[in-house]
Design a protein around this motif. Structure first.
Motif, PDB file in Angstrom:
ATOM      1  N   ILE A  27       0.969  -1.213   0.009  1.00 44.15           N
ATOM      2  CA  ILE A  27       0.039   0.178  -0.243  1.00 44.15           C
ATOM      3  C   ILE A  27       0.970   1.420  -0.143  1.00 44.15           C
ATOM      4  O   ILE A  27       0.684   2.046  -0.741  1.00 44.15           O
ATOM      5  CB  ILE A  27      -1.044  -0.004   1.235  1.00 44.15           C
ATOM      6  CG1 ILE A  27      -1.825  -1.046   1.293  1.00 44.15           C
ATOM      7  CG2 ILE A  27      -1.655   1.347   1.250  1.00 44.15           C
ATOM      8  CD1 ILE A  27      -2.737  -1.191   2.214  1.00 44.15           C
ATOM      9  N   LYS A  30       3.999   0.653  -3.262  1.00 44.39           N
ATOM     10  CA  LYS A  30       3.499   0.709  -4.671  1.00 44.39           C
ATOM     11  C   LYS A  30       2.243   1.496  -4.806  1.00 44.39           C
ATOM     12  O   LYS A  30       2.338   2.403  -5.772  1.00 44.39           O
ATOM     13  CB  LYS A  30       2.954  -0.517  -4.955  1.00 44.39           C
ATOM     14  CG  LYS A  30       4.192  -1.796  -5.497  1.00 44.39           C
ATOM     15  CD  LYS A  30       4.601  -1.543  -6.967  1.00 44.39           C
ATOM     16  CE  LYS A  30       5.697  -2.669  -7.124  1.00 44.39           C
ATOM     17  NZ  LYS A  30       6.330  -2.328  -8.465  1.00 44.39           N
ATOM     18  N   ILE A  31       1.414   1.743  -3.989  1.00 39.18           N
ATOM     19  CA  ILE A  31       0.132   2.349  -4.288  1.00 39.18           C
ATOM     20  C   ILE A  31       0.517   3.933  -3.923  1.00 39.18           C
ATOM     21  O   ILE A  31       0.221   4.951  -4.777  1.00 39.18           O
ATOM     22  CB  ILE A  31      -0.961   2.249  -3.384  1.00 39.18           C
ATOM     23  CG1 ILE A  31      -1.400   0.772  -3.890  1.00 39.18           C
ATOM     24  CG2 ILE A  31      -2.429   3.097  -3.544  1.00 39.18           C
ATOM     25  CD1 ILE A  31      -2.534   0.172  -3.134  1.00 39.18           C
ATOM     26  N   PHE A 151     -10.284   0.225  -1.873  1.00 43.82           N
ATOM     27  CA  PHE A 151      -9.606   0.993  -2.934  1.00 43.82           C
ATOM     28  C   PHE A 151     -10.505   1.213  -4.090  1.00 43.82           C
ATOM     29  O   PHE A 151     -10.249   2.010  -5.262  1.00 43.82           O
ATOM     30  CB  PHE A 151      -8.490   0.233  -3.320  1.00 43.82           C
ATOM     31  CG  PHE A 151      -7.375   0.748  -2.272  1.00 43.82           C
ATOM     32  CD1 PHE A 151      -6.597   1.994  -2.145  1.00 43.82           C
ATOM     33  CD2 PHE A 151      -7.127  -0.340  -1.281  1.00 43.82           C
ATOM     34  CE1 PHE A 151      -5.890   2.368  -1.202  1.00 43.82           C
ATOM     35  CE2 PHE A 151      -6.091  -0.019  -0.412  1.00 43.82           C
ATOM     36  CZ  PHE A 151      -5.491   1.100  -0.209  1.00 43.82           C
ATOM     37  N   CYS A 157      -9.952   5.327  -4.205  1.00 42.95           N
ATOM     38  CA  CYS A 157      -9.401   5.913  -5.583  1.00 42.95           C
ATOM     39  C   CYS A 157      -8.508   7.324  -5.489  1.00 42.95           C
ATOM     40  O   CYS A 157      -7.465   7.340  -6.004  1.00 42.95           O
ATOM     41  CB  CYS A 157     -11.015   6.309  -6.413  1.00 42.95           C
ATOM     42  SG  CYS A 157     -11.460   4.778  -7.020  1.00 42.95           S
ATOM     43  N   ARG A 160      -5.039   6.250  -4.389  1.00 40.76           N
ATOM     44  CA  ARG A 160      -4.645   5.693  -5.516  1.00 40.76           C
ATOM     45  C   ARG A 160      -4.071   6.673  -6.345  1.00 40.76           C
ATOM     46  O   ARG A 160      -2.790   6.933  -6.839  1.00 40.76           O
ATOM     47  CB  ARG A 160      -5.386   4.555  -6.461  1.00 40.76           C
ATOM     48  CG  ARG A 160      -5.418   3.509  -5.604  1.00 40.76           C
ATOM     49  CD  ARG A 160      -5.687   2.061  -6.519  1.00 40.76           C
ATOM     50  NE  ARG A 160      -7.274   2.082  -6.749  1.00 40.76           N
ATOM     51  CZ  ARG A 160      -7.749   1.135  -7.616  1.00 40.76           C
ATOM     52  NH1 ARG A 160      -6.958   0.431  -7.890  1.00 40.76           N
ATOM     53  NH2 ARG A 160      -8.871   1.122  -7.675  1.00 40.76           N
ATOM     54  N   GLY A 163      -1.008   8.627  -5.149  1.00 42.51           N
ATOM     55  CA  GLY A 163       0.212   7.915  -5.321  1.00 42.51           C
ATOM     56  C   GLY A 163       0.494   8.042  -6.761  1.00 42.51           C
ATOM     57  O   GLY A 163       1.986   8.147  -7.192  1.00 42.51           O
ATOM     58  N   ASN A 164      -0.277   8.098  -7.661  1.00 43.35           N
ATOM     59  CA  ASN A 164      -0.189   8.070  -9.278  1.00 43.35           C
ATOM     60  C   ASN A 164       0.519   9.404  -9.612  1.00 43.35           C
ATOM     61  O   ASN A 164       1.536   9.498 -10.198  1.00 43.35           O
ATOM     62  CB  ASN A 164      -1.117   7.744  -9.844  1.00 43.35           C
ATOM     63  CG  ASN A 164      -1.367   6.380 -10.258  1.00 43.35           C
ATOM     64  OD1 ASN A 164      -0.401   5.408 -10.006  1.00 43.35           O
ATOM     65  ND2 ASN A 164      -2.745   5.895 -10.255  1.00 43.35           N
ATOM     66  N   ASN A 179      -4.705  12.043   2.206  1.00 45.03           N
ATOM     67  CA  ASN A 179      -4.640  10.388   1.935  1.00 45.03           C
ATOM     68  C   ASN A 179      -3.335   9.708   2.176  1.00 45.03           C
ATOM     69  O   ASN A 179      -3.466   8.511   2.205  1.00 45.03           O
ATOM     70  CB  ASN A 179      -4.816  10.527   0.159  1.00 45.03           C
ATOM     71  CG  ASN A 179      -6.354  11.074  -0.059  1.00 45.03           C
ATOM     72  OD1 ASN A 179      -7.242  11.052   0.631  1.00 45.03           O
ATOM     73  ND2 ASN A 179      -6.569  11.385  -1.472  1.00 45.03           N
ATOM     74  N   GLY A 183      -3.395   6.196   4.040  1.00 50.23           N
ATOM     75  CA  GLY A 183      -2.555   4.909   3.516  1.00 50.23           C
ATOM     76  C   GLY A 183      -1.527   4.584   4.420  1.00 50.23           C
ATOM     77  O   GLY A 183      -1.440   3.394   4.570  1.00 50.23           O
ATOM     78  N   PHE A 235      -6.708  -5.166  -9.524  1.00 42.70           N
ATOM     79  CA  PHE A 235      -5.922  -4.799  -8.204  1.00 42.70           C
ATOM     80  C   PHE A 235      -6.060  -5.777  -7.131  1.00 42.70           C
ATOM     81  O   PHE A 235      -5.028  -6.150  -6.354  1.00 42.70           O
ATOM     82  CB  PHE A 235      -6.949  -3.629  -7.552  1.00 42.70           C
ATOM     83  CG  PHE A 235      -6.301  -3.166  -6.333  1.00 42.70           C
ATOM     84  CD1 PHE A 235      -5.307  -2.656  -6.292  1.00 42.70           C
ATOM     85  CD2 PHE A 235      -7.092  -3.287  -5.057  1.00 42.70           C
ATOM     86  CE1 PHE A 235      -4.697  -2.029  -5.156  1.00 42.70           C
ATOM     87  CE2 PHE A 235      -6.633  -2.753  -3.879  1.00 42.70           C
ATOM     88  CZ  PHE A 235      -5.325  -2.150  -3.970  1.00 42.70           C
TER      89      PHE A 235
END
Lengths: 306, 320
Positions: A27, A30-31, A151, A157, A160, A163-164, A179, A183, A235
């Motif tokens: 989490i 990676k996320i 998620f 979302c 996520r 993180g992106n 967030n 997380g 996922f």
């Protein structure tokens, strides 16, 4: 051979527990795209809280719950250090980890507490591995299911997205700081829960039980993602792949110990596993392509009759 | 390709194992699980192995040892203990607390002997430090704390000390246990004490520097972490002329003045004797009393004694 097979259920059980921890690390790593080093501390904290609750109340349910809650708090601290005080994430994690070492010593009132399954009603125990296995199976399935649903919600979302691409998320009106804190909390809650299960399974909590947790988690993520990346990008599948990564890691480890590999070399083995799983696909990508080209060229040359 | 890689990883150790595993079967197989490599634990393991080998030779039996080391990581102890249970060894020797706990939680049938454990009651959460009433017995490395404290209080050896620093690693249960006992004995004897606890080998030098000038003597119990950084301690106490009374010989040899030490090799040998009683004479392990090194040795470090101008009292021998 039968002896070897009979040692595998233990590897499987350890693999699932490490898998749960690795999901926690997944989490953040990676996320959220944050290397969180709190886990070495929060894993042991989970174990310590679990042990002390078992000794005081002899209730495995409460002990798991408390461990999870304290784990959330550990993540919260790292999150606040990072977002509120602007400390770089990796350093914030190290600071919490250091703090937790002292806190764990206070919780355990020493360095080690025994929660022997012969005296306490633990959920899992090394004495009865098949029983531990199906319980762990249910727990991990429930947690993956819950995370999959979570998620998928708006909040999930948003995490996520944070993180992106944090800048883009911010521009879209997402509170990225909040967030990140959420997380990190969930991540460390899961890691602490894994620590608690581990303490019950092995029958003791030890101050050093968390050391190297991050390495095992990263190994699991790497192994899992490489083996499963071609199957599906869903996922839930990714989470499952992390657990399988941990199981594979654990089986390799157990195999090495079982067949009398010099145990002084165990740490090197862990590093080798990651190096092989990361290195082989890379070599295939780069040199595989060259080899293919060379082969094609040769074919052409043969065709031309040279 | 990935499957192949994986398969190789799984199969290769199996083949190696199969190749090495084809030796003749011994009468007894003993699994040795040791937490970490360091001088004291290694000595106990060696003492155990030599005593068992000798005894088996006399009885005309053969024995095979499976020696595993957890590299300091307690979760490895679980894997090792489980391996021994799967291989159905005849006896497990667990060296240090987490190794014993992992073994104790893995089997109720295979006899387990512990060594280098200070207090069995706290390690296993049982009432008695004498007998465990289950498949576990062993030896304790509890140092003769009363006599160690007497040594520090002896005005003939240390005429002018008033404040003692107690140096130990906070991550070791056994150390705290010893420090608490010695602390009380010293305070009863009229000395002031201060605890110098460190969390790992990295902060030992800063803890020592903080103590500079405020302590006249340092006591170090049997402590694995302190033992592994004895040179760091020596690098501080020798220039500052602070005498050290150590709980074990290994520490004393590097940084101490005097010690009243149990010998881990002897302790291992005592454990080996117990193993022989269990394996050859079918002794009931659940009623076997925990044993100690009955003959602690009074030793001194010649070099450091000369540096500090301390005359070692009678009855002490110099560390070779």
């Amino acid at each position: 051979m039968i002896e070897y097979l009979s040692s595998l259920p233990n590897a499987l059980a350890l693999g699932i527990i490490w898998g749960l921890m690795a999901i926690g690390i997944y989490i953040t790593y990676k996320i959220l795209d944050i290397p969180d080093l709190t886990v070495d501390g929060s894993f042991a904290t989970g174990g310590a809280i679990c042990a002390i609750t078992m000794v005081q109340m002899n209730n495995w349910g409460l002990s798991l719950l408390f461990s999870f809650l304290i784990g959330l708090a550990c993540g919260l601290v790292t999150g606040l250090l990072h977002t509120l005080l602007g400390i770089p994430a990796i350093l914030a994690g190290i600071l919490t980890q250091l703090t937790l070492w002292s806190i764990n010593l206070k919780i355990l009132d020493g360095a080690n507490i025994s929660v022997n399954a012969t005296q306490y009603h633990t959920l899992l125990s090394l004495f009865d591995i098949p029983n531990a296995l199906w319980k762990l199976g249910i727990i991990i399935a429930l947690i993956i299911g819950f995370l999959y649903l979570f998620f998928g919600t708006e909040l999930g979302c948003a995490i996520r997205a944070t993180g992106n691409n944090p800048k883009m998320s911010n521009a879209q009106g997402i509170n990225t700081k909040r967030n990140i804190v959420i997380g990190l909390s969930i991540s460390n809650g899961l890691v602490a829960l894994a620590g608690a299960l581990f303490a019950q399974y092995q029958g003791f909590a030890d101050i050093k039980m968390g050391s190297g947790a991050i390495v095992i988690g990263l190994c699991s993520i790497v192994i899992g993602s490489i083996i499963f990346s071609k199957i599906a990008r869903n996922f839930a599948v990714r989470l499952i792949s992390v657990v399988f990564g941990a199981i594979i890691y654990s089986i390799i480890y157990q195999t090495a110990v079982f067949f009398d590999l010099d145990t002084d070399l165990l740490k090197m083995l862990a590093a080798l596993i990651v190096a092989i799983f990361l290195g082989v696909p890379y070599l295939r990508r780069t040199y595989g392509l060259k080899f293919k080209k060379w082969k094609e060229n040769r074919k052409m040359r043969l065709k031309d009759g040279k | 390709m990935k499957k192949k890689t994986l398969l190789t990883l799984l199969v290769a150790p199996m083949l190696i194992g199969a190749a090495t595993g084809c030796e003749a079967k011994a009468d007894f197989t003993i699994g040795i699980s040791q937490l970490v490599r360091h001088a004291a634990l290694d000595a106990a393991t060696n003492g155990f192995m030599s005593a068992v080998k000798e005894g088996m030779k006399e009885a005309g039996k053969t024995v095979k040892f499976l020696k595993k080391n957890a590299s300091g990581d307690s979760s490895n102890c679980v894997v090792i203990a489980n391996t021994f249970v799967s291989k159905n060894v005849d006896l497990i020797m667990a060296n240090a607390t987490p190794a014993l706990q992992a073994a104790a939680n893995s089997t109720l049938e295979i006899p387990i002997l512990g060594t280098s454990i200070t207090d069995y009651a706290s390690a296993l959460k049982i009432d008695s430090s004498e007998v465990t009433k289950r498949n576990i017995s062993g030896t304790s490395d509890l140092a003769p704390l009363d006599e160690q404290a007497e040594m520090i209080l002896d005005k003939n050896i240390f005429p002018s000390i008033s404040k003692v620093g107690l140096l130990y690693c906070s991550a070791e249960t056994n150390s705290l246990f010893q420090v608490e006992r010695v602390e009380k004995l010293l305070q009863d004897g009229g000395l002031a004490t201060t605890r110098l606890s460190f969390s790992d080998s990295n902060d030992i030098s800063s803890v020592l520097n903080k103590a500079k000038g405020s302590v006249d003597l340092i006591y170090i119990p049997t402590d694995n972490t302190a033992a592994s950084c004895a040179d760091t301690i020596a690098g501080f106490v020798r220039p500052n002329k602070i005498p050290v009374v150590a709980g074990e010989e290994g520490l004393c040899a590097k940084c101490g003045v005097l010690t009243l030490s149990i010998n881990y090799n002897t302790l291992g040998q005592v454990t080996g004797q117990m193993a022989l009683e269990v394996l050859l004479n079918n002794a009931d392990i659940s009623n076997m009393k925990i044993r100690y090194d009955s003959n602690p040795q009074k030793k001194y470090n010649e070099t450091i004694c000369q540096e500090l101008g301390i005359t070692p009292p009678e009855g002490y021998t110099k560390i070779a």
